[in-house]
Structure formats: C-alpha cells, structure tokens
Scaffold this motif. Sequence first.
Motif, short mmCIF file in Angstrom:
data_model
loop_
_atom_site.label_atom_id
_atom_site.label_comp_id
_atom_site.label_asym_id
_atom_site.label_seq_id
_atom_site.Cartn_x
_atom_site.Cartn_y
_atom_site.Cartn_z
N VAL A 282 55.46 48.65 19.69
CA VAL A 282 56.30 49.10 20.23
C VAL A 282 56.35 49.66 18.33
CG1 VAL A 282 59.30 49.01 20.46
CG2 VAL A 282 57.86 48.16 21.99
N HIS A 283 57.09 51.10 18.09
CA HIS A 283 57.18 51.52 17.08
C HIS A 283 58.52 51.71 16.90
CE1 HIS A 283 56.02 54.80 14.45
NE2 HIS A 283 56.79 53.74 13.38
N MET A 284 59.03 51.51 15.88
CA MET A 284 60.37 50.96 15.29
C MET A 284 60.47 52.07 14.53
SD MET A 284 61.83 47.55 15.27
CE MET A 284 63.30 47.53 15.81
N ARG A 285 61.73 53.43 14.34
CA ARG A 285 61.65 54.43 13.27
C ARG A 285 63.60 54.73 13.60
NH1 ARG A 285 58.63 59.77 15.94
NH2 ARG A 285 60.57 59.76 17.52
N ALA A 286 63.67 54.79 12.03
CA ALA A 286 65.20 54.92 12.14
C ALA A 286 65.69 56.11 12.27
CB ALA A 286 65.24 54.83 10.58
N LYS A 287 66.56 55.98 13.06
CA LYS A 287 67.60 57.72 13.19
C LYS A 287 68.11 57.91 12.76
CE LYS A 287 71.85 58.87 16.19
NZ LYS A 287 72.32 58.64 16.80
N ALA A 288 68.52 57.75 11.06
CA ALA A 288 68.57 58.38 10.27
C ALA A 288 67.83 58.44 8.66
CB ALA A 288 70.06 58.40 9.77
N GLN A 289 67.44 58.50 8.06
CA GLN A 289 66.80 58.08 6.64
C GLN A 289 67.49 58.14 5.57
OE1 GLN A 289 63.75 57.41 8.28
NE2 GLN A 289 63.25 58.02 6.98
N LEU A 290 67.46 56.68 4.77
CA LEU A 290 68.24 55.93 4.01
C LEU A 290 69.02 57.59 2.73
CD1 LEU A 290 69.67 53.83 2.71
CD2 LEU A 290 68.14 53.25 1.57
N GLN A 291 69.95 57.43 2.14
CA GLN A 291 69.98 57.97 0.76
C GLN A 291 69.94 57.58 0.16
OE1 GLN A 291 70.81 61.57 1.41
NE2 GLN A 291 70.75 61.07 -1.66
N THR A 292 69.50 57.33 -0.96
CA THR A 292 69.41 56.17 -2.57
C THR A 292 70.29 57.09 -2.85
OG1 THR A 292 67.34 57.95 -3.31
CG2 THR A 292 66.50 56.10 -2.43
N ILE A 293 70.40 56.17 -4.40
CA ILE A 293 71.63 56.22 -5.25
C ILE A 293 70.99 57.04 -6.57
CG2 ILE A 293 73.19 54.80 -6.44
CD1 ILE A 293 73.65 52.81 -4.94
N ALA A 294 71.57 58.26 -6.57
CA ALA A 294 70.84 58.97 -7.94
C ALA A 294 70.82 58.66 -8.74
CB ALA A 294 72.07 60.16 -7.98
N SER A 295 72.14 57.27 -9.50
CA SER A 295 71.52 56.78 -10.56
C SER A 295 70.68 55.77 -11.23
CB SER A 295 72.66 56.22 -10.84
OG SER A 295 72.98 54.93 -10.11
N TYR A 296 69.67 54.86 -9.95
CA TYR A 296 69.27 54.55 -9.31
C TYR A 296 67.43 54.86 -10.00
CZ TYR A 296 71.70 50.03 -8.64
OH TYR A 296 72.28 49.00 -8.55
N ASP A 297 67.79 56.26 -8.77
CA ASP A 297 67.07 57.14 -9.13
C ASP A 297 66.45 57.68 -10.66
OD1 ASP A 297 66.45 57.02 -6.46
OD2 ASP A 297 67.09 59.21 -5.70
N GLU A 298 67.39 58.22 -11.15
CA GLU A 298 67.24 58.49 -12.42
C GLU A 298 67.00 57.73 -13.56
OE1 GLU A 298 70.77 59.63 -13.01
OE2 GLU A 298 70.91 61.85 -11.97
N SER A 299 67.42 56.29 -13.39
CA SER A 299 66.79 55.15 -14.72
C SER A 299 65.78 54.81 -13.87
CB SER A 299 68.13 53.83 -14.01
OG SER A 299 67.66 53.16 -12.82
N LEU A 300 65.00 54.77 -12.68
CA LEU A 300 64.01 54.72 -13.13
C LEU A 300 62.35 55.28 -13.26
CD1 LEU A 300 61.92 52.70 -10.61
CD2 LEU A 300 61.91 54.84 -9.58
#
Length: 323
Positions: A282-300
Amino acid sequence: MRVAAGLLIAGAVSAGVVVAAWAQSSAQPATSRSAGSAPTPPAAAAAPAAAPAPAAPAAIKNTCANPDALGVGRVVEIDTTGGPGFGFEHFKQLDFLRDKEVVLTFDDGPWPVNTPAVLKALGEECTKAIFFPIGKHATYYPEILKQVATAGHTVGAHTWSHANLNNKKLSEQQQIDEIEKGYSAVKWAIGGAPAPFFRFPALQHPPTMVTYLGNRNVAIYSCDVDSFDFRAKNADKIVETVMGKLDKNGKGIILMHDFQKHTAEALPQLLRKLKAGGYKVVHMRAKAQLQTIASYDESLAKDSKLPTVSARPVSSVVQTVAE
C-alpha cells in the motif's frame, strides 16, 4: 538508527477517519468518509434525499516492465488534519490495512550506495515506499534524496540531526527546531514541499511534540513490524525477521533503514518473498503537502552553508589535457 521504543501517552493523537482510497487493483472501492445526506426540502419531508454514491477509485496504471513485479496493490491518500498516528506499536486507532497488506518505510537516509540500492530494488519491483530522511543527510546528499522524490516515493522527515526528542536536556524550542529544520532541509533537497509525515527517532514520542505536530497537521508514524535491521549481522537475518513477524501479524507498516548496508542487500530478496507470500504493498501519500516555516528555510540556507552548483560554462570548468 534507533534504540528501544518509548511509550506514548494514550489519546495524544486526535481521532477521525483519515484514510481515503485513491486507487487499488481490486474492483471494490475502499471505505472512506461517509457522505452526509442533503437537507430535506420542506415539500419533500417524507422522502429524504439519498446520499451520493462514493466515486469509484481510479485503477492503478500498470506500466511496469517486470510482468511478475510486486507492484502496488493500493494507493491511499491521507488527510493529516489533527496529526493522526499510524503503526500499532504506539497507535491503535487507525486500522486501515487489509489482511496481507504492507507499507514499506525507510529511515535515516539519504546515504551513498545504500539509498540508491534501495531505490533500484524498489524500482525493479515497481513498488513504492515512504522515506523519512534526516535533515543533515539531506543537505549532504540532496541529489540522492531528489532521486527518491522523482521516483514517486513519499518523502517525510525524521528530524534535523536524529536527536532523541524525549531527551529531557532538550528544551521545547530545541525539539521544535529539530522538527522544523529537518523539514526545511528536505524541502531544500527535493526542490519542493515534503509530505506532512513524521517519524520520531527511536520511536520516542514526547507528548508535547505529539501535540505540536497535531497542531501542524502532521501525521506521526510508528510501525507494526520492526526489522531491527541496524542490529542484523547480514541480509538474511533481516528477511527472516520481517517475514516471521508478518506471518504472525498478517499485515503491517514495516520499519527499515536505507542508511543500513544490510537493508539494501536484503531488499531484493525481501520484496520477492512478499510477492511469493501473497502480500500487497500500500502506497501512502498525503492529501496536502507541508508548508515549511520561512524562518527555518532562511536560516538553513544561511547557517548550514549548503553547497551550490557552479553556473560557469563547461569550457571554463573542464579541459582535456590528455587522451
């Protein structure tokens, strides 16, 4: 890699029907949310309107070059609202797998040699899995994790550094940082949003973080069948462990690690054993993808000094000096 799993306080994950059938090889539709009846018009009080019939699931397209491949028996879409939990080792509520159905999951990647070997084995059997990568590893080998996503597998997250979030020395903010930075690293590596699927390192579930993930609408994964592949001395032991537990349980979410060399070696044999035993993936996939947090994207991007690809032309980078 993981150690013995910790206990989860019961009732920390919200209830609800969260699994909707997307596609399956069987002609019968899977059970999903029941449709409510339409309000009865005043002039027709004696005859309530019938609920609409559920749409039939789409058929899985068979484009596999291997006619005897394990394949995918069913695809399910997960509504992660409220943070549902999967895997009977910790979560008893959502029993959606049918007899002889399995979900393949892999932790701790991406890793050179091993993850590509796992991808190769899955590809040859035309089947799909969920990957829970470590954020740091995603920044080390983004091209490998992108191959995972491009191959159609579901990609969640497994923290930034594989820290045990049940460690009392970690503050609540440090726990959140591990989760969110891990997701931002996965997003950076695959070039798109990850699935809101999460597995705690060592399957240690601190209640505050279970609540946090529920508020973020992230599904939490434990397991039904632990391969203990990180302890195995060889590939045969992994196959023996998994098949022995499956024969006892009849179905389940299987926990493995694409970080482990013996797992990569065992997977071709394991997939053939699953096929021979009548198991379906059984392949499980999400109905909607995760919205990451911009501050973590930027600091990364700022703090990790992630590698960048040179934009110089080939002639200025590569010169033939002898042939």
